[in-house]
Design a protein around this motif. Structure first.
Motif, PDB file in Angstrom:
ATOM      1  N   VAL A  21       1.005  -1.164   0.212  1.00 26.21           N
ATOM      2  CA  VAL A  21       0.070  -0.049  -0.023  1.00 26.21           C
ATOM      3  C   VAL A  21       0.976   1.141   0.375  1.00 26.21           C
ATOM      4  O   VAL A  21       0.515   1.917  -0.436  1.00 26.21           O
ATOM      5  CB  VAL A  21      -0.721   0.339   1.680  1.00 26.21           C
ATOM      6  N   LYS A  22       2.476   1.056   0.936  1.00 22.32           N
ATOM      7  CA  LYS A  22       2.522   2.525   1.254  1.00 22.32           C
ATOM      8  C   LYS A  22       4.112   1.904  -0.181  1.00 22.32           C
ATOM      9  O   LYS A  22       5.024   0.944   0.183  1.00 22.32           O
ATOM     10  CB  LYS A  22       3.799   2.757   2.517  1.00 22.32           C
ATOM     11  N   ARG A  23       3.954   2.785  -1.344  1.00 22.46           N
ATOM     12  CA  ARG A  23       4.871   2.623  -2.227  1.00 22.46           C
ATOM     13  C   ARG A  23       5.982   3.614  -2.500  1.00 22.46           C
ATOM     14  O   ARG A  23       6.907   3.249  -3.215  1.00 22.46           O
ATOM     15  CB  ARG A  23       4.301   2.742  -3.780  1.00 22.46           C
ATOM     16  N   TYR A  24       5.511   4.687  -1.974  1.00 21.87           N
ATOM     17  CA  TYR A  24       7.406   5.340  -1.637  1.00 21.87           C
ATOM     18  C   TYR A  24       7.284   5.876  -0.269  1.00 21.87           C
ATOM     19  O   TYR A  24       6.531   6.055   0.968  1.00 21.87           O
ATOM     20  CB  TYR A  24       6.847   7.046  -2.470  1.00 21.87           C
ATOM     21  N   GLU A  25       9.074   6.003  -0.256  1.00 26.49           N
ATOM     22  CA  GLU A  25       9.554   6.853   1.045  1.00 26.49           C
ATOM     23  C   GLU A  25       9.548   8.047   0.838  1.00 26.49           C
ATOM     24  O   GLU A  25      10.437   8.489   0.021  1.00 26.49           O
ATOM     25  CB  GLU A  25      10.205   5.736   1.378  1.00 26.49           C
ATOM     26  N   ARG A  76      -1.506  17.750   1.124  1.00 28.44           N
ATOM     27  CA  ARG A  76      -0.273  17.178   1.634  1.00 28.44           C
ATOM     28  C   ARG A  76       0.941  17.738   1.051  1.00 28.44           C
ATOM     29  O   ARG A  76       1.868  17.093   1.595  1.00 28.44           O
ATOM     30  CB  ARG A  76      -1.306  15.997   0.436  1.00 28.44           C
ATOM     31  N   LEU A  77       1.922  17.856   0.076  1.00 23.54           N
ATOM     32  CA  LEU A  77       2.566  18.093  -0.390  1.00 23.54           C
ATOM     33  C   LEU A  77       2.739  19.177   0.596  1.00 23.54           C
ATOM     34  O   LEU A  77       4.407  19.132   0.516  1.00 23.54           O
ATOM     35  CB  LEU A  77       2.316  18.464  -2.326  1.00 23.54           C
ATOM     36  N   LYS A  78       2.122  19.943  -0.334  1.00 16.20           N
ATOM     37  CA  LYS A  78       2.335  20.910   1.106  1.00 16.20           C
ATOM     38  C   LYS A  78       3.198  20.667   2.968  1.00 16.20           C
ATOM     39  O   LYS A  78       4.349  21.373   3.125  1.00 16.20           O
ATOM     40  CB  LYS A  78       1.783  22.395   1.336  1.00 16.20           C
ATOM     41  N   GLU A  79       1.921  20.351   3.078  1.00 16.91           N
ATOM     42  CA  GLU A  79       2.313  19.398   4.720  1.00 16.91           C
ATOM     43  C   GLU A  79       3.842  18.733   4.227  1.00 16.91           C
ATOM     44  O   GLU A  79       4.269  19.158   5.096  1.00 16.91           O
ATOM     45  CB  GLU A  79       1.146  18.683   4.764  1.00 16.91           C
ATOM     46  N   ALA A 151      -4.213   9.912  -5.254  1.00 20.75           N
ATOM     47  CA  ALA A 151      -4.461   9.119  -3.993  1.00 20.75           C
ATOM     48  C   ALA A 151      -3.380   9.320  -3.423  1.00 20.75           C
ATOM     49  O   ALA A 151      -2.989   9.217  -2.106  1.00 20.75           O
ATOM     50  CB  ALA A 151      -5.459   8.642  -3.908  1.00 20.75           C
ATOM     51  N   GLU A 152      -2.460   8.909  -4.152  1.00 20.85           N
ATOM     52  CA  GLU A 152      -1.071   7.799  -3.589  1.00 20.85           C
ATOM     53  C   GLU A 152       0.347   9.052  -2.628  1.00 20.85           C
ATOM     54  O   GLU A 152       1.607   8.486  -2.001  1.00 20.85           O
ATOM     55  CB  GLU A 152      -0.136   7.519  -4.125  1.00 20.85           C
TER      56      GLU A 152
END
Length: 156
Positions: A21-25, A76-79, A151-152
């Motif tokens: 589900v988490k595909r990026y760190e 989300r990017l800004k956060e 959404a990711e």
């Protein structure tokens, strides 16, 4: 290919990786090349539990252009950027290993201290050889990262 020892907070980040589900760190700093990593879960777990293959890091700024029409993704990017995160690192492959406690590693490598972020294992060939000798468990999870959905973006 470089191999690193990566410290990781167990909750809530580890389980989503195991399920694909988490595909990026997301990190504030990271190698600028594909690499392998031995994943160390920090306290209270304090064990090396998996081997991951990471792709080349992606600057979050590039996603700002790609997802500029998506208000939620931009929020989300800004956060994440406010938290100091600069890069998304694709998780190409994931495979659990027979868990190794920090105590056991320190018994054999007395000078070793787990890093806050990551440590390049190529600088410690004996530790790398030891970790490479640990049994792999289960099947390797391979993520298809041909495209990323909004959404990711900057989740987990």
């Amino acid at each position: 290919m470089k191999t690193i020892f990566l410290s990781f907070t167990p909750e809530p980040f580890y389980e989503p990786i195991t399920k694909g589900v988490k595909r990026y760190e997301y990190r504030s700093r990271f190698c600028n090349e594909e690499c392998y990593a031995y994943l160390y879960l920090s306290a209270p777990v304090q064990k090396v539990v998996a081997r991951i293959k990471f792709g080349k890091r992606i600057e979050l700024e590039s996603w700002e252009k790609e997802f500029s029409d998506d208000e939620e993704a931009m929020k989300r990017l800004k956060e994440f950027k406010t938290e100091g995160k600069r890069y998304a690192i694709p998780i190409l492959e994931f495979q659990e290993i027979a868990p190794v406690t920090l105590k056991r590693i320190k018994e054999q490598f007395t000078d070793f201290r787990p890093p806050r972020s990551y440590y390049i294992l190529d600088n410690n060939p004996l530790l790398l050889e030891y970790l490479d000798s640990i049994q792999l468990l289960g099947n390797k999870l391979v993520n298809d990262l041909t495209c990323i959905e909004s959404a990711e973006v900057c989740t987990y």
